[in-house]
Design an enzyme around this catalytic site. Structure first.
Site, mmCIF file in Angstrom:
data_model
loop_
_atom_site.group_PDB
_atom_site.id
_atom_site.type_symbol
_atom_site.label_atom_id
_atom_site.label_comp_id
_atom_site.label_asym_id
_atom_site.label_seq_id
_atom_site.Cartn_x
_atom_site.Cartn_y
_atom_site.Cartn_z
ATOM 1 N N ALA A 65 0.877 -1.198 0.227
ATOM 2 C CA ALA A 65 -0.191 0.040 -0.027
ATOM 3 C C ALA A 65 1.104 1.148 -0.107
ATOM 4 C CB ALA A 65 -0.946 -0.063 1.299
ATOM 5 N N GLY A 109 0.778 -4.989 1.167
ATOM 6 C CA GLY A 109 -0.273 -5.027 0.151
ATOM 7 C C GLY A 109 0.051 -5.756 -1.329
ATOM 8 N N GLU A 112 -0.458 -9.174 -0.716
ATOM 9 C CA GLU A 112 -1.845 -9.516 -0.269
ATOM 10 C C GLU A 112 -2.559 -9.611 -1.649
ATOM 11 O OE1 GLU A 112 -2.006 -6.467 2.640
ATOM 12 O OE2 GLU A 112 -2.690 -7.624 4.046
ATOM 13 N N GLU A 132 4.707 -5.053 7.311
ATOM 14 C CA GLU A 132 4.003 -3.811 8.148
ATOM 15 C C GLU A 132 4.155 -3.569 9.637
ATOM 16 O OE1 GLU A 132 2.543 -6.346 6.394
ATOM 17 O OE2 GLU A 132 1.139 -5.543 5.020
HETATM 18 N N1 CAA Z 1 4.710 3.320 -0.503
HETATM 19 C C1 CAA Z 1 4.963 4.332 -1.063
HETATM 20 N N2 CAA Z 1 6.263 4.629 -1.869
HETATM 21 C C2 CAA Z 1 7.138 3.516 -1.995
HETATM 22 C C3 CAA Z 1 6.572 2.219 -1.543
HETATM 23 C C4 CAA Z 1 5.493 2.124 -0.784
HETATM 24 N N3 CAA Z 1 4.885 0.964 -0.155
HETATM 25 N N4 CAA Z 1 7.622 1.405 -1.675
HETATM 26 C C5 CAA Z 1 8.527 2.018 -2.345
HETATM 27 N N5 CAA Z 1 8.169 3.313 -2.392
HETATM 28 C C6 CAA Z 1 8.818 4.364 -3.080
HETATM 29 C C7 CAA Z 1 10.246 4.860 -2.255
HETATM 30 O O1 CAA Z 1 9.462 5.951 -1.568
HETATM 31 C C8 CAA Z 1 11.097 5.519 -3.341
HETATM 32 O O2 CAA Z 1 10.324 6.653 -3.751
HETATM 33 P P1 CAA Z 1 11.427 7.894 -4.031
HETATM 34 O O3 CAA Z 1 12.302 7.513 -5.156
HETATM 35 O O4 CAA Z 1 10.576 9.279 -4.117
HETATM 36 O O5 CAA Z 1 12.019 8.328 -2.698
HETATM 37 C C9 CAA Z 1 10.792 4.756 -4.475
HETATM 38 O O6 CAA Z 1 9.493 3.916 -4.385
HETATM 39 C C10 CAA Z 1 11.984 3.483 -4.592
HETATM 40 O O7 CAA Z 1 11.852 2.935 -3.586
HETATM 41 P P2 CAA Z 1 13.448 2.719 -2.717
HETATM 42 O O8 CAA Z 1 14.377 3.688 -3.002
HETATM 43 O O9 CAA Z 1 12.900 2.317 -1.112
HETATM 44 O O10 CAA Z 1 13.731 1.424 -3.578
HETATM 45 P P3 CAA Z 1 14.871 0.062 -2.981
HETATM 46 O O11 CAA Z 1 15.196 -0.789 -4.099
HETATM 47 O O12 CAA Z 1 15.916 0.938 -2.144
HETATM 48 O O13 CAA Z 1 13.868 -0.742 -1.946
HETATM 49 C C11 CAA Z 1 11.820 -1.683 -0.960
HETATM 50 C C12 CAA Z 1 12.909 -1.463 -2.511
HETATM 51 C C13 CAA Z 1 12.577 -2.940 -0.419
HETATM 52 C C14 CAA Z 1 10.838 -2.531 -1.645
HETATM 53 C C15 CAA Z 1 11.452 -0.563 -0.239
HETATM 54 O O14 CAA Z 1 11.172 0.467 -1.230
HETATM 55 C C16 CAA Z 1 10.476 -0.737 0.549
HETATM 56 O O15 CAA Z 1 10.986 -1.302 1.807
HETATM 57 N N6 CAA Z 1 9.362 -0.264 0.411
HETATM 58 C C17 CAA Z 1 8.210 -0.557 1.367
HETATM 59 C C18 CAA Z 1 7.775 -1.978 1.535
HETATM 60 C C19 CAA Z 1 6.656 -2.053 2.650
HETATM 61 O O16 CAA Z 1 6.739 -1.716 3.636
HETATM 62 N N7 CAA Z 1 5.377 -2.495 2.067
HETATM 63 C C20 CAA Z 1 4.277 -2.360 2.878
HETATM 64 C C21 CAA Z 1 3.351 -1.270 2.780
HETATM 65 S S1 CAA Z 1 2.380 -1.069 4.269
HETATM 66 C C22 CAA Z 1 0.856 -2.258 3.367
HETATM 67 O O17 CAA Z 1 0.778 -2.581 2.581
HETATM 68 C C23 CAA Z 1 -0.359 -2.273 4.478
HETATM 69 C C24 CAA Z 1 -1.241 -3.372 3.938
HETATM 70 O O18 CAA Z 1 -1.321 -4.478 4.547
HETATM 71 C C25 CAA Z 1 -2.333 -2.919 2.874
#
Ligand code: CAA
Length: 259
Positions: A65, A109, A112, A132
């Site tokens: 998400a 998400g 999911e 999460e």
């Molecule tokens: N939401 C918003 N933006 C996101 C995102 C997310 N879930 N995942 C990645 N991005 C964005 C980053 O902020 C970044 O944007 P900027 O360039 O503007 O800074 C861009 O995508 C590229 O991401 P990274 O620079 O972080 O890329 P990376 O290769 O270094 O890392 C990753 C990749 C490990 C996937 C890392 O981006 C990450 O940990 N993302 C979050 C994953 C996460 O926690 N997901 C769960 C979300 S909560 C949820 O989903 C609730 C639910 O149950 C519905």
């Protein structure tokens, strides 16, 4: 009109829907989910489509998400506006089978969403997880329920409480994914092949089969078996049941009418 965040493409009987928000690794914002739902409903009602392929990019199926969208959300807003409820449309309103082809990140998400599909294929190196807990929250789109049903309580609990990722190879080994492929190209080829095989059958039987398998996730065995039998009986009313069985007896290839 479909927005550029969703790419779609159609071959005979199958339709690909591609998540395409590369700057955010396909993070599932509300507008993206709205477009996805619209695209899936359109495809669902098309007579020309029997099976749907849901993909992201090689780098990311979806990184979850949209955290930046969610960060300022309050309890009252989330609760009164039923935040994330619309994600379930995919499971409640789409009758045609969805194959998720997962490469790269499928986190939160994204994991999911992949688990909502009817068949999950992935690359061996795909990066699944429910991280999460690292954000001070818990899965919100069915992760705790679907992951637990698929891989068992102890393993799901460990993954959800630690936020640790797991690979596509593990997903297949544990029964979450139907198959893990050694490369992105092999994944897409394998997913297309399966989609084409499914699309070569009668739509009535395809939709019936999806419906009864999914019922097994909600119903006790006895009710599920009865439900299956009712649908099985109903299919004797289709033309394609007659066509399929007559073709078998006559050693011919069936020509489905999808009626
Ligand atoms: N939401 C918003 N933006 C996101 C995102 C997310 N879930 N995942 C990645 N991005 C964005 C980053 O902020 C970044 O944007 P900027 O360039 O503007 O800074 C861009 O995508 C590229 O991401 P990274 O620079 O972080 O890329 P990376 O290769 O270094 O890392 C990753 C990749 C490990 C996937 C890392 O981006 C990450 O940990 N993302 C979050 C994953 C996460 O926690 N997901 C769960 C979300 S909560 C949820 O989903 C609730 C639910 O149950 C519905």
């Amino acid at each position: 009109m479909l927005s550029p965040a969703i790419g779609t493409g159609q071959l005979t009987g199958l339709h690909a829907v591609t998540l395409n928000r590369p700057k955010a690794l396909n993070a599932l914002s509300t507008p993206l989910i709205t477009e996805l739902n619209q695209a899936l409903l359109e495809v669902n009602s098309s007579d020309r489509v029997s099976v749907i392929l849901l993909t992201g990019s090689q780098k990311a199926f979806a990184a979850g998400a949209d955290i930046k969208e969610m960060a300022p959300l309050t309890f009252s807003k989330a609760y009164t506006q039923s935040f994330i409820e619309s994600w379930s449309q995919l499971t409640t309103q789409v009758k045609k089978p969805i194959i998720a082809a997962v490469s790269g990140h499928a986190l939160g998400g994204g994991c999911e969403l992949a688990m909502m599909a009817d068949i999950l294929y992935c690359t061996e190196s795909a990066n699944f997880g429910q991280p999460e807990i690292k954000l001070g929250t818990i899965p919100g789109a069915g992760g705790s329920q679907r992951l637990t049903r698929a891989i068992g309580k102890s393993r799901a609990m460990e993954l959800i409480l630690t936020g640790k990722s797991f690979t596509g190879a593990e997903a297949a080994q544990w029964g979450l994914a139907a198959k893990a492929f050694p490369s992105y190209e092999a994944l897409m080829e394998g997913a297309m092949k399966t989609a084409e095989t499914i699309a070569s059958y009668s739509k009535v039987a395809i939709i019936g089969a999806k419906e009864v398998v999914n019922k097994s996730q909600d119903l006790p065995l006895r009710d599920g078996v009865e439900y299956e039998r009712r649908v099985f009986h109903g299919i004797f009313g289709s033309q394609d049941q007659k066509i399929g069985m007559k073709a078998f007896a006559e050693k011919q290839k069936p020509e489905w009418t999808h009626e």
